[in-house]
Motif scaffolding. Structure first.
Motif, mmCIF file in Angstrom:
data_model
loop_
_atom_site.group_PDB
_atom_site.id
_atom_site.type_symbol
_atom_site.label_atom_id
_atom_site.label_comp_id
_atom_site.label_asym_id
_atom_site.label_seq_id
_atom_site.Cartn_x
_atom_site.Cartn_y
_atom_site.Cartn_z
ATOM 1 N N MET A 304 55.502 60.547 -16.178
ATOM 2 C CA MET A 304 54.229 60.498 -15.465
ATOM 3 C C MET A 304 53.129 61.255 -16.198
ATOM 4 N N THR A 305 53.509 62.268 -17.011
ATOM 5 C CA THR A 305 52.468 63.027 -17.696
ATOM 6 C C THR A 305 52.159 62.444 -19.080
ATOM 7 N N GLN A 306 53.189 62.022 -19.820
ATOM 8 C CA GLN A 306 52.981 61.473 -21.167
ATOM 9 C C GLN A 306 52.809 59.961 -21.139
ATOM 10 N N GLY A 307 53.289 59.345 -20.038
ATOM 11 C CA GLY A 307 53.297 57.887 -19.952
ATOM 12 C C GLY A 307 51.955 57.219 -20.191
ATOM 13 N N PRO A 308 50.866 57.689 -19.508
ATOM 14 C CA PRO A 308 49.603 56.953 -19.590
ATOM 15 C C PRO A 308 49.168 56.593 -21.001
ATOM 16 N N LYS A 309 49.258 57.546 -21.938
ATOM 17 C CA LYS A 309 48.785 57.207 -23.293
ATOM 18 C C LYS A 309 49.762 56.277 -24.013
ATOM 19 N N LEU A 310 51.077 56.393 -23.662
ATOM 20 C CA LEU A 310 52.064 55.506 -24.277
ATOM 21 C C LEU A 310 51.925 54.083 -23.749
ATOM 22 N N VAL A 311 51.528 53.974 -22.460
ATOM 23 C CA VAL A 311 51.359 52.663 -21.832
ATOM 24 C C VAL A 311 50.369 51.816 -22.619
ATOM 25 N N SER A 312 49.216 52.408 -22.963
ATOM 26 C CA SER A 312 48.232 51.602 -23.694
ATOM 27 C C SER A 312 48.693 51.348 -25.122
ATOM 28 N N GLU A 313 49.461 52.286 -25.673
ATOM 29 C CA GLU A 313 49.944 52.093 -27.041
ATOM 30 C C GLU A 313 50.843 50.864 -27.147
ATOM 31 N N VAL A 314 51.646 50.573 -26.117
ATOM 32 C CA VAL A 314 52.545 49.420 -26.195
ATOM 33 C C VAL A 314 51.935 48.162 -25.579
ATOM 34 N N GLY A 315 50.617 48.195 -25.251
ATOM 35 C CA GLY A 315 49.937 46.958 -24.878
ATOM 36 C C GLY A 315 49.729 46.737 -23.394
ATOM 37 N N TYR A 316 49.999 47.744 -22.568
ATOM 38 C CA TYR A 316 49.759 47.576 -21.139
ATOM 39 C C TYR A 316 48.551 48.402 -20.715
ATOM 40 N N VAL A 317 48.168 48.231 -19.461
ATOM 41 C CA VAL A 317 47.004 48.939 -18.953
ATOM 42 C C VAL A 317 47.467 50.079 -18.052
ATOM 43 N N PRO A 318 47.095 51.318 -18.376
ATOM 44 C CA PRO A 318 47.548 52.425 -17.542
ATOM 45 C C PRO A 318 46.880 52.419 -16.168
ATOM 46 N N MET A 319 47.517 53.074 -15.196
ATOM 47 C CA MET A 319 46.945 53.202 -13.856
ATOM 48 C C MET A 319 45.937 54.349 -13.870
ATOM 49 N N ASN A 320 45.287 54.545 -12.719
ATOM 50 C CA ASN A 320 44.407 55.713 -12.602
ATOM 51 C C ASN A 320 45.249 56.979 -12.640
ATOM 52 N N THR A 321 44.622 58.077 -13.096
ATOM 53 C CA THR A 321 45.393 59.312 -13.189
ATOM 54 C C THR A 321 45.901 59.762 -11.822
ATOM 55 N N THR A 322 45.142 59.428 -10.764
ATOM 56 C CA THR A 322 45.595 59.841 -9.430
ATOM 57 C C THR A 322 46.950 59.210 -9.087
ATOM 58 N N THR A 323 47.184 57.970 -9.537
ATOM 59 C CA THR A 323 48.460 57.319 -9.253
ATOM 60 C C THR A 323 49.611 58.114 -9.839
ATOM 61 N N TYR A 324 49.423 58.573 -11.103
ATOM 62 C CA TYR A 324 50.498 59.345 -11.731
ATOM 63 C C TYR A 324 50.699 60.674 -11.007
ATOM 64 N N ASP A 325 49.580 61.270 -10.538
ATOM 65 C CA ASP A 325 49.704 62.517 -9.778
ATOM 66 C C ASP A 325 50.471 62.284 -8.487
ATOM 67 N N GLU A 326 50.134 61.166 -7.819
ATOM 68 C CA GLU A 326 50.871 60.840 -6.584
ATOM 69 C C GLU A 326 52.348 60.643 -6.871
ATOM 70 N N ASN A 327 52.646 59.980 -7.984
ATOM 71 C CA ASN A 327 54.044 59.790 -8.360
ATOM 72 C C ASN A 327 54.754 61.129 -8.515
ATOM 73 N N LEU A 328 54.034 62.104 -9.119
ATOM 74 C CA LEU A 328 54.638 63.422 -9.321
ATOM 75 C C LEU A 328 54.980 64.079 -7.995
ATOM 76 N N THR A 329 54.095 63.880 -6.993
ATOM 77 C CA THR A 329 54.413 64.489 -5.697
ATOM 78 C C THR A 329 55.590 63.768 -5.031
ATOM 79 N N LYS A 330 55.728 62.461 -5.323
ATOM 80 C CA LYS A 330 56.848 61.723 -4.728
ATOM 81 C C LYS A 330 58.202 62.246 -5.197
ATOM 82 N N ILE A 331 58.252 62.795 -6.397
ATOM 83 C CA ILE A 331 59.557 63.234 -6.904
ATOM 84 C C ILE A 331 59.776 64.726 -6.686
ATOM 85 N N ARG A 332 58.826 65.380 -6.061
ATOM 86 C CA ARG A 332 58.989 66.823 -5.857
ATOM 87 C C ARG A 332 60.072 67.115 -4.824
#
Lengths: 332, 292
Positions: A304-332
């Motif tokens: 969730m923290t390193q993913g966003p920049k890797l997502v665009s590197e492999v040709g996909y479109v990253p989500m908003n940063t808030t989505t990744y933050d929400e994901n982080l709270t989901k796994i807490r």
């Protein structure tokens, strides 16, 4: 003569010895083999940029599922390994359904999915006492494409797409789609019926997953579709945005009009949701019980923290940063 | 005179027929070879530039320049070694039993028919069988061992049939001669049948192993891993094989992965040819001996 003939068991023994040797050799090589590759992994010696203490994580994380999500998970696993070389991460490509089959019996800790979990898969998971967290990791845009020589169909409405692709459609020429378009044949290209892309396109365009006219050039290999559309001036086709991004010069995008004016798929329009309905979120599913294992938790956190920049590197479109933050709270 | 002319004409027609057919057969032969040459040239053109030490010694990566097939290469070597180890004795044993020992009754014919049919079963069926039998029922997991045993099931019919043909080609008079001198059944098999039949058996092994090494479908059913950053250390380890890795690279959008796939195919061909060269070497040794 008899002497020679008696030697055939030796041949058998030799053959077996060769095979055994071949097998026995392999364990000795891993110690030597990674050495040439080591330039890629000197990072462990330098302190990891994360503030956390460099606790030596180990263990195995088993991941399987969609081949659409695979490039992202592969990228994350590759970067994760530089920080935590002791953690083994196995990533498979059984497809979204195949991945969920293993996920709902607890065989995998993480499942790559290009669609949300289905109700029957949910039932199985509940039956097996498996709880999960659904974490959207990127957008996968579908692009509708024409040949660069096609000057007329630069934008199409979703109704027109439905008219062309619906089961039983009799559209054979461009002027049947819109009367001012030329009287030329329309040749259709699309992904094979086993692919998640096909499911998704049919669901949002014709209204029912897998409902499509059957008379189009289908291929599971998107590169074949790229060549088909690039070489046929009367072509119309669709596939994942990542394939378009790699072949921009060979094809032309069709802007999609879902009632609010034509929109071209770009990183921005896919991300802010205006390129609708042909962009979808893709997910990873995490087994909640497995999150108790520090290596799994750290991997998902890393995702969730390193993913966003890797997502665009492999040709996909990253989500908003808030989505990744929400994901982080989901796994807490 | 008239008859003589007719004969001449017929002869001419027959000769033309003969020439036409021999040309057709030559063309048929060339088709296969030409396609093979085109394939090999194309693969080498695409992949040779990407084939280097780094490619052989690296694990999968999202960056084509850093990606390699170390885990897949060793997975393939492991699986093939175990498959050969299982297939050869079981296959040869079955062939010897069916040809030399089994009485010609209904049971034997039943077994024979089934073996012949199994040789034509699509490989994915063996993959699903292996998944149910070895991975799940025998709880071997998605391991090298389960993969090798699945490929063994797939290869056995091919090897058995080839070995049977080889055994049948041993003249009956040799066997009877040995029996007349008081040799036991086992002595006949060991000293008379096997030395002559071994080259044919090895040919069957080459065919079966060549088919097994290129199989992606049954291996995907057993272990559809692509990203794997270790080499199997023992038969219970997880694994991936070259065809799966190549398949994954082919389906990626970036053009560079297509080159990697071609380089992977070259590696697969080299492994295959090395394996076959070993078998051919053994075969030639025995052919020479039996001819002496």
């Amino acid at each position: 003569m008899t002497n020679n003939l008696r030697k055939w068991p030796v041949a058998l023994a030799a053959l077996l010895a060769i095979t055994v040797l071949l097998g026995a050799c392999t364990p000795t090589t891993p110690t030597a083999a990674p050495t040439p590759a080591s330039p890629t992994q000197p990072q462990p010696s330098t302190p990891a940029p994360t503030a956390r203490p460099p606790a030596a994580l180990s263990g195995t994380i088993e991941i399987d599922g969609s081949s659409t999500v695979y490039p992202i998970t592969e990228a994350v696993a590759e970067e994760f390994r530089k920080v935590h070389p002791q953690v083994r991460i196995n990533v498979g490509i059984s497809g979204t359904g195949g991945g969920f089959k293993r996920f709902v019996v607890g065989e995998t800790q993480i499942s790559d999915a290009s669609r949300a979990i289905s109700s029957s898969e949910k039932e199985l998971a509940t039956k097996n006492n498996i709880q999960w967290a659904e974490l959207p990791v990127a957008y996968d845009g579908l692009s509708v494409l024409i040949n660069p020589k096609n000057a007329w169909a630069t934008s199409m409405t979703t109704a027109e797409l439905k008219k062309v692709w619906a089961p039983g459609s009799t559209v054979k020429r461009w002027n049947q789609v819109r009367t001012e378009w030329p009287d030329k044949p329309i040749n259709l290209y699309g992904p094979g019926t086993d692919s998640g892309t096909f499911d998704y396109f049919t669901e949002v365009i014709t209204g029912k997953a897998k409902a499509s006219r059957p008379d189009f050039t289908a291929s599971e290999d998107d590169n074949v579709l790229v060549q088909g559309i690039a070489g046929d001036p009367n072509s119309l086709g669709y596939f994942g945005y990542a394939y378009y991004a790699e072949n921009k010069d060979k094809m032309k995008l069709v802007a999609i009009d879902a009632g609010k004016g034509p929109v071209l798929p770009t990183v921005e329009t896919i991300n802010n949701g205006t390129y609708s309905p042909l962009s979808r979120p893709i997910f990873i599913y995490v087994n909640k019980a497995a999150l108790a294992r520090p290596e799994v938790k750290e991997f998902v956190r890393f995702y969730m923290t390193q993913g966003p920049k890797l997502v665009s590197e492999v040709g996909y479109v990253p989500m908003n940063t808030t989505t990744y933050d929400e994901n982080l709270t989901k796994i807490r | 005179m008239k008859n003589g002319l007719a004969f001449q004409r017929h002869l001419k027609v027959r000769k033309i027929k003969g020439n036409v057919l021999s040309t057709l057969f030559l063309l048929a032969t060339l088709t296969g070879i030409l396609v093979l040459i085109v394939l090999i040239v194309d693969v080498f053109k695409d992949g040779l530039g990407w084939l280097d030490w780094q490619f052989i010694t690296s694990y999968p990566s999202r960056k084509p320049q850093e990606a390699g097939l170390l885990s897949a290469l060793f997975g393939t070597l492991w699986v093939m070694a175990l498959t050969a180890l299982f297939t050869f004795p079981i296959g040869i044993g079955t062939a010897i039993y069916l040809e030399e020992y089994a009485p010609d009754n209904r049971l034997r014919r039943f077994i024979q028919t089934n073996i012949n049919n199994l040789a034509g079963v699509p490989s994915i069926v063996y993959g699903l069988l292996g998944l149910a039998l070895f991975v799940q029922a025998l709880a071997l997991g998605r391991s090298v061992l389960a993969g090798a045993m699945t490929l063994t099931l797939m290869s056995l019919p091919v090897i058995i049939i080839a070995a049977q043909e080889a055994i049948r080609s041993v003249p009956q008079s040799h066997r009877l001669g040995a029996f007349a001198l008081g040799a036991t059944r086992w002595q006949v098999v060991r000293r008379i049948v096997m030395p002559t039949a071994i080259p044919g058996m090895l040919t069957g092994t080459i065919l079966a192993m060549s088919r097994a090494i290129g199989e992606a479908a049954p291996m995907i059913a057993i272990s559809a891993l692509v990203y794997l950053t270790f080499i199997p250390k023992d038969p219970t380890d997880r694994f991936t094989v070259l065809p799966i890795q190549i398949y994954n690279w082919v389906s990626r959008p970036q053009e560079e992965f297509g080159h990697l796939a071609a380089a992977g195919i070259i590696v697969l061909l080299v492994v295959l040819l090395t394996m076959n060269a070993a078998a051919i070497f053994l075969r030639n040794r025995y052919q020479k001996r039996t001819e002496e």
